[in-house]
Design a protein around this motif. Structure first.
Motif, PDB file in Angstrom:
ATOM      1  N   LEU A   1       0.833  -1.203   0.000  1.00  0.00           N
ATOM      2  CA  LEU A   1       0.000   0.000   0.000  1.00  0.00           C
ATOM      3  C   LEU A   1       0.869   1.255   0.000  1.00  0.00           C
ATOM      4  O   LEU A   1       0.498   2.298  -0.525  1.00  0.00           O
TER       5      LEU A   1
ATOM      6  N   ARG B   1      -0.060   2.913  -4.261  1.00  0.00           N
ATOM      7  CA  ARG B   1       0.207   4.069  -3.402  1.00  0.00           C
ATOM      8  C   ARG B   1      -0.778   5.216  -3.652  1.00  0.00           C
ATOM      9  O   ARG B   1      -1.320   5.812  -2.722  1.00  0.00           O
TER      10      ARG B   1
ATOM     11  N   THR C   1      -3.934   4.626  -1.940  1.00  0.00           N
ATOM     12  CA  THR C   1      -3.832   4.834  -0.494  1.00  0.00           C
ATOM     13  C   THR C   1      -3.963   6.315  -0.164  1.00  0.00           C
ATOM     14  O   THR C   1      -4.720   6.717   0.729  1.00  0.00           O
TER      15      THR C   1
END
Lengths: 404, 339
Positions: free
Chosen positions: A17, A24, A27
């Motif tokens: 994550l 990314r 997230t």
């Protein structure tokens, strides 16, 4: 070469994550969304708590209560016994009125100044540069106040128009410029004026149809019809003819001095004039720069090509440069129209009763409904801005380069 | 390769709503000064003098409360407010109290959630016109253009007055007293309407006060009162009894000149002794020092002194006591007893 028949297993670990570029961005978005929601809910709960602490509730019932105050400029019927809601509508109409007038005049000023600033005449272009820089670099509020002060201090009082007074009416006693506003004749609509209006609208349609026909004919045969003269004729002749045929259904009511003020006629109040004029010249300066940028964005080759074809400078500007410049001009022009509309909320500085002064001022003050009033006010400006930009976007879509 | 895993710690900030503040009196003490909402400038009531120091009848009220709570009449931060901004400033806590010729009305008291601390000036709405206009009564103002401060009760009274008398007028709404006077001076309006005291104060600032007259009609009741937020009754009590102390001091003949002497050597009038704290525990009941009223009176004098110094007949504003005389002199000022 061998083909692996068992590809690496796609195992997911929590650290991906943060370190895997595939996840990314997701997230970050989720975290940002949560934070946004938290701050929104905090704002709402804070408002609710504080309202409770003050012992106030949240309702719009006040809009149907009698307002109790008078408004000087009203486009629809209103008196002090009308409701706060109606007072708000009167204010909204006043805002729309000044925004419409301001946008129209600002556009005319902006196009003229923008074109003249590119003039080869040194004096003209410098003068326009001075105009633009002086206007757009001084706060709008100052211009509003300055013009209002000029209108009240430099113009005569109504009583100066009495016999032996120092002032007199203009244009054969039809227009009076006083320190309370400009009084102009007001049209009175009698029976049959509806037919006259219909004739006028029909003649406008006629002009539009004729110009369409003339353009088509020119494209097909090359003949140029005298469009201007026929349009002017269509504009005036049927309406004037019917005016007399119907027995003059529209008459003018002239302002006359009576009591403290001029009576009759139409009063264009100083507050409206100051706000309208200030908004126009201020926004006009910005529009001038947009127009100039638009014209400069059209390559010089276009002008040279037009000259090579033998077009005169005037026609080159109207037929070649401006239509192409419009594509650059319109998007920033929309935002200037929105600015002008929102800037009209400075009206209270000169006592112009716009929606900020009625709903956002007196109503809030008399009823203590700040939150509700401000929300409504924000909603009104939002709606007005979105309406203007959607109308202008339709126009923009028609003008912009068609890509196929 | 050794792989270290860093786990970022997400700290969700504690999103506590703003805590309901402690009592206003504690806030004022902690701050060391009183935030007092006054008008943006009305000669005699609240206006900065040549040295930039606020002076006036309403300003004295602020100073008296500061003297009572903090013992220092100069520990006041004056916040100028317009008719439109005053209530928001008070409700939001920007000011601790308003002393701004504000009319005590039912809806302000009940619906806007304020607490009025007793009338400090009994006023009524009047009209000022230039003498040259030849108007002698407000009922002659049919068709006149009237300048008015927006966001005030006068706006509503004006509408009612013209409607009930079946005459027309053109309102010119204006934000502050100064702008209204500028418009009136330029002749952009025929008449200016506000509280009669405000008219007298404004007229006194003209070059030729004699060229303007205040019409005889008083079209409304305007009890002007200092006010505080609803809900903090202790603070409301302090403001209310500060005003009452000034009124009672005048009634009992306690002035800024003799208050120190009277407090040092208690006489045989028990009410004076209770007022000045030489007898009883009245100060402690308010949460103030026992000599709070001495400080109030020493700072700005009693009600009558403040009136005469700022707006009385010896000043340019020249208001007579009228309704604002003590009840013993035929006026309406009547303080409940200090007991």
């Amino acid at each position: 070469m061998t083909i692996s028949d068992n590809p690496p297993k796609d195992s997911f670990r929590l650290s991906q994550l943060l370190y895997d570029t595939r996840y990314r961005s997701m997230t970050i978005q989720v975290i940002a969304f949560i934070l946004l929601m938290l701050s929104l809910s905090w704002l709402v709960s804070n408002t609710v708590q504080n309202l409770q602490a003050l012992g106030k509730d949240f309702n719009f019932g006040f809009l149907s209560q009698p307002a109790g105050y008078d408004i000087n400029q009203r486009i629809i019927d209103y008196d002090s016994q009308s409701s706060h809601g109606r007072a708000a509508i009167v204010g909204m109409l006043n805002t729309i009125l000044v925004a419409f007038l301001g946008c129209a005049v600002a556009t005319v000023i902006g196009v003229l100044v923008g074109v003249l600033r590119l003039s080869k005449n040194w004096v003209v272009s410098r003068l326009m540069a001075v105009y633009v820089e002086a206007l757009r670099n001084v706060p709008l509020l100052l211009w509003i106040v300055v013009i209002f002060a000029l209108m009240t201090e430099a113009t005569p009082q109504p009583r100066d128009f009495r016999e032996g007074g120092s002032a007199s009416m203009l244009f054969g006693d039809t227009v009076a410029i006083t320190n309370r506003g400009v009084f102009i004749p007001k049209p009175i609509w009698h029976d049959g004026s509806l037919i006259l209006a219909a004739v006028f609208v029909l003649s406008l349609v006629g002009i539009w149809a004729f110009r369409r026909y003339a353009r088509k004919r020119q494209e097909q045969t090359g003949d140029i019809l005298p469009v201007l003269w026929i349009s002017l004729g269509l504009f005036f002749v049927p309406t004037i003819l019917f005016y007399f045929l119907l027995g003059r259904p529209v008459t003018l009511e002239y302002p006359e001095l009576g009591g403290f003020n001029f009576q009759g006629g139409l009063q264009v109040r100083n507050s409206l004039i100051a706000l309208w004029f200030a908004l126009s010249i201020y926004t006009g300066a910005f529009i001038a720069e947009i127009v100039r940028a638009g014209i400069l964005a059209v390559s010089k080759g276009q002008t040279e090509a037009a000259f090579a074809l033998g077009l005169r400078p005037n026609r080159t500007m109207n037929l070649v440069i401006l239509p192409q410049a419009m594509r650059v001009i319109i998007p920033p022009l929309i935002s200037q129209y929105l600015n002008l509309t929102k800037n009209s909320s400075l009206a209270i500085a000169v006592g112009y009763m716009d929606v900020r002064a009625t709903l956002g001022g007196i109503t809030i003050n008399q009823t203590g409904r700040e939150l509700e009033g401000m929300l409504l006010l924000g909603l009104f400006y939002l709606t007005a801005s979105l309406a203007i930009s959607s109308v202008m976007n339709v126009y923009n879509n028609r003008m912009k380069l068609k890509e196929r | 390769m050794k792989k270290t895993i860093l786990l970022g710690a997400l700290t969700v900030a504690g999103l506590a709503a703003t805590s309901v503040s402690a009592s206003t009196a504690d806030d004022v003490r902690a701050r060391g000064k009183l935030n007092c909402g006054v008008s943006t400038g009305l000669a005699g009531f609240a206006a900065p003098d040549a040295n930039g120091v606020w002076q006036g009848f309403d300003v004295d009220m602020c100073r008296a409360v500061a003297a009572a709570v903090l013992g220092d009449a100069t520990a006041v931060e004056f916040v100028p407010t317009t008719g439109q901004t005053r209530f928001t400033a008070l409700a939001s806590g920007e000011v601790d109290m308003l002393a701004r010729n504000t009319t005590w009305t039912f809806s302000r008291d009940v619906d806007l959630k304020f607490e009025f601390a007793g009338t400090n000036y009994y006023d009524g709405q009047g009209f000022m016109v230039p003498k040259a206009l030849g108007v002698t009564s407000a009922k002659d103002l049919d068709g006149a253009t009237v300048c008015i401060q927006t966001g005030t009760t006068t706006e509503l009274n004006l509408a009612d007055f013209f409607r009930s008398n079946n005459i027309s007028y053109e309102p010119v709404p204006i934000e502050t007293n100064a702008e209204a006077l500028q418009q009136y001076g330029a002749g952009a309006c025929d008449a200016y309407t506000t509280d009669a005291s405000g008219l007298a104060a404004s007229r006194a600032t003209f070059d030729n006060p004699g060229d303007h007259i205040v019409l005889p009609e008083i079209i409304s009741k305007e009890p002007l009162a200092p006010l505080v937020r609803h809900g903090d009754n202790e603070w409301g009590d302090i403001v209310r009894w500060t005003l009452n102390a000034m009124i009672t001091a005048e009634e009992l003949g306690v002035t800024s000149a003799n208050v120190a002497e009277m407090a040092a050597a208690p006489g045989d009038n028990p009410e004076i002794n209770r007022l000045l704290g030489t007898e009883g525990e009245l100060g402690a009941m308010l949460g103030l020092s026992s000599d709070w009223a001495v400080k109030v009176i020493a700072a700005g004098g009693n009600y009558g002194e403040s009136f005469e110094r700022n707006i009385g007949s010896s000043t340019p504003i020249g208001l007579a006591r009228g309704l604002n005389a003590l009840w013993t002199n035929g006026g309406l000022l009547y303080s409940p007893p200090f007991r």
